[in-house]
Design an enzyme around this catalytic site. Structure first.
Site, PDB file in Angstrom:
ATOM      1  N   GLU A  97     -35.806  -4.784   0.222  1.00 48.55           N
ATOM      2  CA  GLU A  97     -35.619  -4.319   1.594  1.00 48.55           C
ATOM      3  C   GLU A  97     -36.758  -3.436   2.105  1.00 48.55           C
ATOM      4  OE1 GLU A  97     -33.245  -5.109   3.835  1.00 48.55           O
ATOM      5  OE2 GLU A  97     -32.535  -6.575   2.371  1.00 48.55           O
ATOM      6  N   SER A 132      32.402  -3.704  -2.444  1.00 48.98           N
ATOM      7  CA  SER A 132      32.943  -3.136  -3.682  1.00 48.98           C
ATOM      8  C   SER A 132      31.951  -2.263  -4.446  1.00 48.98           C
ATOM      9  CB  SER A 132      33.430  -4.264  -4.597  1.00 48.98           C
ATOM     10  OG  SER A 132      34.541  -4.915  -4.018  1.00 48.98           O
TER      11      SER A 132
END
Length: 757
Positions: free
Chosen positions: A182, A468
């Site tokens: 770069e 239940s």
């Protein structure tokens, strides 16, 4: 009269003054603009440089010799943590290798407050489906923790994913690779490489358009951080100016660190990957300091075109670009010819398993809800908090699988049986919560079958009748007056409430006249339970239910005993946890710690309990629920591969609208609900619907639980009783069995039915 010469001199003087004035104005403007840019850069970089989302982590996972864990299961766990298999030595951090009957792994370094899982090479030795030995370089280990899994990130609007690294963490070959490809003169120029710019300008002139930039690393940092992505002379001049300012303010290594944390390196779904730290973990499953030369060159090569050179989607392009970077490093003498050849021969390899961006979305919703009470949304989305939770990652994955596959199986059976699903826009849904009763830790939480289709969290927000499953609380509230051997009327009884008559029906429409307290709960007999509740007193039972954490509205009506009110699955889980924890109801915990970016612990959640009943009473109800699994309403669930000690209770509401199952061992409790969001009938009982998903989940999490016999606490005694009379047995009683009693309610009377004549 002024001569011509004087006029000329005067004219030159005026022009000179104007030129000086114009020059001063330009200098003043340039100076002002410089200080304006200087302040912009300084303020931006001295404040928070990046918006960093909060990272949400699971808990660590303990592993130990004797663990019922197969080699294939450990391999899967490593792959879920982005470890990858290697066929050659030496292993590097983040890699594992298989041998016959053993697995060698080089664990990564992982640090969090008060705890450090250090990088080390470990061998696991297996025999059949059991881990027999853990060996490290220092010797045998009695215990080891696998690192947490990152389960989510709390993103802001930009949805940028970034893991900051310090320049000291970055290996030299990575920084060399980035600089070589770069900006190879990075340490020589002052932010602007004029040679590179002239070369780019010449290329642009020949092409008669802007085709090439001469941007340095510093200029790229400016462009990515401050400027819009456009090609213009004005933007280029601004870029050059700001680059020079940054170079005057910071050292080269500081600039390189900022650049490595800023660069864009591709996408993960809708999330942008920024920075070399995040890319290292995502693409290679490594911490940045563990990257190889070849991997470093691959990442450096992606900077120019991250999506086109991704090793995940374009491996050939990534390989070609990597080799270009390696050749550039060789030409610049950053690596030797031998290093070049070795790195060039290395394959581009990425981890094979990818967890979703949000691994446990319903659980993360639960965490986010608690965090929003502590933090503003902007803080969660930008300040880089690390959030450590109690989630058990393996259990969470199993829970999701159990819900999805369990619902698919139930729907397939309904379709084959000719019972269509009706409204396809409202499919069958489920919720599953798994907790550790002794601590209150929420280990798994699933709020529906598909978060992408419906984010409604049924585990937290679905208010449904418990049926239940509420009965154990009714029997718990009756223990001061009844024992497990007491008799309860089991006969149809009509109750009048606000002028309306109501008669509870037994599930099988069979009434036995009378049943024992034990049988009433084990068989989940409706008429007996309502008769019991009416005798004990509904107001007192409401207090018991409230103490167990049920916050929903409750009315003192007989149908209360059958769960004719609404609860959420998370409420029910908390209530049952008290039965499994010696009567101590734990505060349910999803969060463990919240840690700031600098390592400071900002929040810590510790275990907390409320005493709701005695250990003796909690044990008695648990023992009755063990009987329900062995002989009663839960016995069909036990036949689904459940071969360990557990207690459980089914729940089915009117017209089969809700299917529930709650079951627990000494170290794990899970609640499952199945139903439709629009509350239409499912045709499923508690055992046939929720019970099957519960059994599927519990069978799959066997490596992470260690069921033991429920401990008999002080205050409980065991006696032999006559099954026919319910009294202490004498030698002539033909039906004898052991029964548990509270010390204060211990039986004194012997059976008189079978006494000697």
């Amino acid at each position: 009269m002024m001569s011509f010469t004087d006029k000329a001199v005067r004219k030159r003087s005026i022009w000179w003054r104007l030129a000086v004035l114009l020059g001063l104005v330009c200098v003043l403007f340039a100076t002002s603009y410089y200080f304006y840019l200087y302040n912009e850069v300084r303020q931006r970089f001295e404040s928070r440089r990046w918006s960093i989302p909060a990272r949400v982590f699971s808990a660590t996972v303990p592993i130990y010799p004797g663990h019922s864990l197969a080699l294939s299961q450990l391999r899967q766990m490593l792959e879920e943590r982005r470890y990858r298999e290697s066929l050659r030595e030496p292993l590097r951090a983040g890699e594992f290798k298989l041998h016959r009957g053993s697995l060698i792994v080089f664990l990564r370094d992982f640090k969090f407050p008060g705890h450090w899982l250090r990088a080390q090479r470990v061998m696991f030795e297996f025999q059949q489906n059991r881990l027999m030995r853990i060996r490290s370089q220092e010797g045998d280990l009695a215990y080891l923790e696998l690192e947490p899994i990152e389960i989510a990130r709390l993103f802001g609007r930009n949805r940028e994913s970034r893991l900051l690294v310090n320049i000291r963490q970055v290996p030299k070959h990575l920084s060399d690779a980035v600089i070589a490809i770069e900006d190879h003169r990075f340490y020589e120029h002052g932010g602007v490489d004029w040679v590179g710019i002239l070369r780019a300008v010449w290329t642009d002139v020949l092409a008669r358009r802007l085709v090439q930039g001469g941007s340095t690393i510093t200029q790229q940092l400016v462009k990515n951080y401050f400027l819009e992505p456009e090609r213009s002379l004005k933007r280029k001049m601004l870029e050059v100016s700001m680059a020079s300012i940054i170079e005057s303010m910071y050292e080269k290594d500081e600039i390189l660190e900022m650049y490595l944390n800023e660069i864009y390196l591709g996408q993960r779904g809708g999330v942008a990957i920024h920075g070399i730290g995040e890319a290292s973990r995502f693409f290679f499953g490594r911490n940045v300091e563990d990257l190889t030369l070849a991997e470093s060159a691959t990442l450096a090569g992606m900077i120019r075109s991250p999506n086109n050179c991704s090793p995940l989607t374009h491996p050939d392009a990534a390989l070609e670009r990597r080799n270009t970077v390696l050749k550039r490093m060789l030409d610049l003498e950053k690596i030797t010819a031998q290093e070049y050849e070795q790195a060039r021969a290395e394959r581009v390899r990425v981890p094979g398993t990818f967890l979703p961006v949000n691994t446990a979305p319903y659980f993360v919703d639960y965490v986010r809800r608690q965090l929003q009470e502590l933090y503003e949304p902007g803080v969660l989305e930008s300040e880089g908090l690390n959030i450590y939770t109690r989630l058990h990652p393996e259990m969470a994955l199993v829970a999701h699988k159990a819900v999805v596959e369990g619902l698919q199986e139930l729907e397939k059976e309904r379709a084959e049986g000719g019972r269509g699903e009706g409204d396809a826009s409202s499919p069958l849904q489920a919720a599953l919560i798994a907790i550790q009763p002794k601590t209150g830790a929420v280990l798994a939480l699933v709020g529906g079958r598909d978060y992408a289709e419906s984010s409604f969290n049924r585990a937290l927000e679905a208010h449904r009748q418990p049926g239940s499953t509420i009965k154990p609380f009714i029997y718990l509230g009756s223990l001061d007056r009844y024992t497990a051997a007491s008799w309860i009327p089991d006969e149809p009884t009509t109750y009048v409430v606000d002028g309306d008559s109501w008669t509870p029906r037994n599930f099988d429409d069979h009434y036995r006249g009378r049943v024992t307290f034990r049988l009433g709960l084990e068989e989940s007999i409706n008429a007996a339970t309502v008769n019991l509740a009416s005798t004990v007193g509904l107001d007192g039972l409401i207090k018991t239910i409230r103490s167990l954490g049920i916050q929903s509205p409750l009315q003192p009506v007989p149908s209360l005993a059958l769960g004719a009110f609404e609860v959420t699955p998370i409420e029910l889980a908390g209530g049952y946890a008290a039965l499994d924890n010696d009567g101590q109801r734990p505060f349910l915990l999803s969060l463990k710690e919240v840690v700031a970016e600098n390592g400071e612990v900002q929040e810590r959640r510790d275990m907390d309990f409320v005493t709701v009943t005695t250990p003796a009473k909690a044990f008695l109800i648990t023992n009755l629920l063990e009987g329900a699994m062995e002989r009663g309403s839960g016995k069909s669930v036990r036949r689904m591969g459940i071969d360990f000690r557990c207690a459980g209770k089914t729940g089915t509401t009117s017209d089969y609208r809700d299917s529930w199952f709650v079951g627990y061992t000494t170290d794990l409790l899970a609640v499952v609900w199945v139903g439709y969001d629009d509350n239409r009938p499912t045709g499923l009982t508690g055992a046939r619907g929720a019970g099957r998903i519960w059994a599927r989940f519990m069978n799959e999490v066997r490596p992470w639980m260690n069921p033991q016999a429920f401990r008999v606490p002080p205050g409980v005694v065991q006696r032999v009783i006559c099954g026919q009379s319910g009294k202490l047995a004498n030698p002539r009683c033909p039906d004898k069995r052991m029964e548990y009693f509270l010390v204060e309610n211990e039986l004194k009377e012997y059976c008189t039915i079978h006494r000697r004549e």
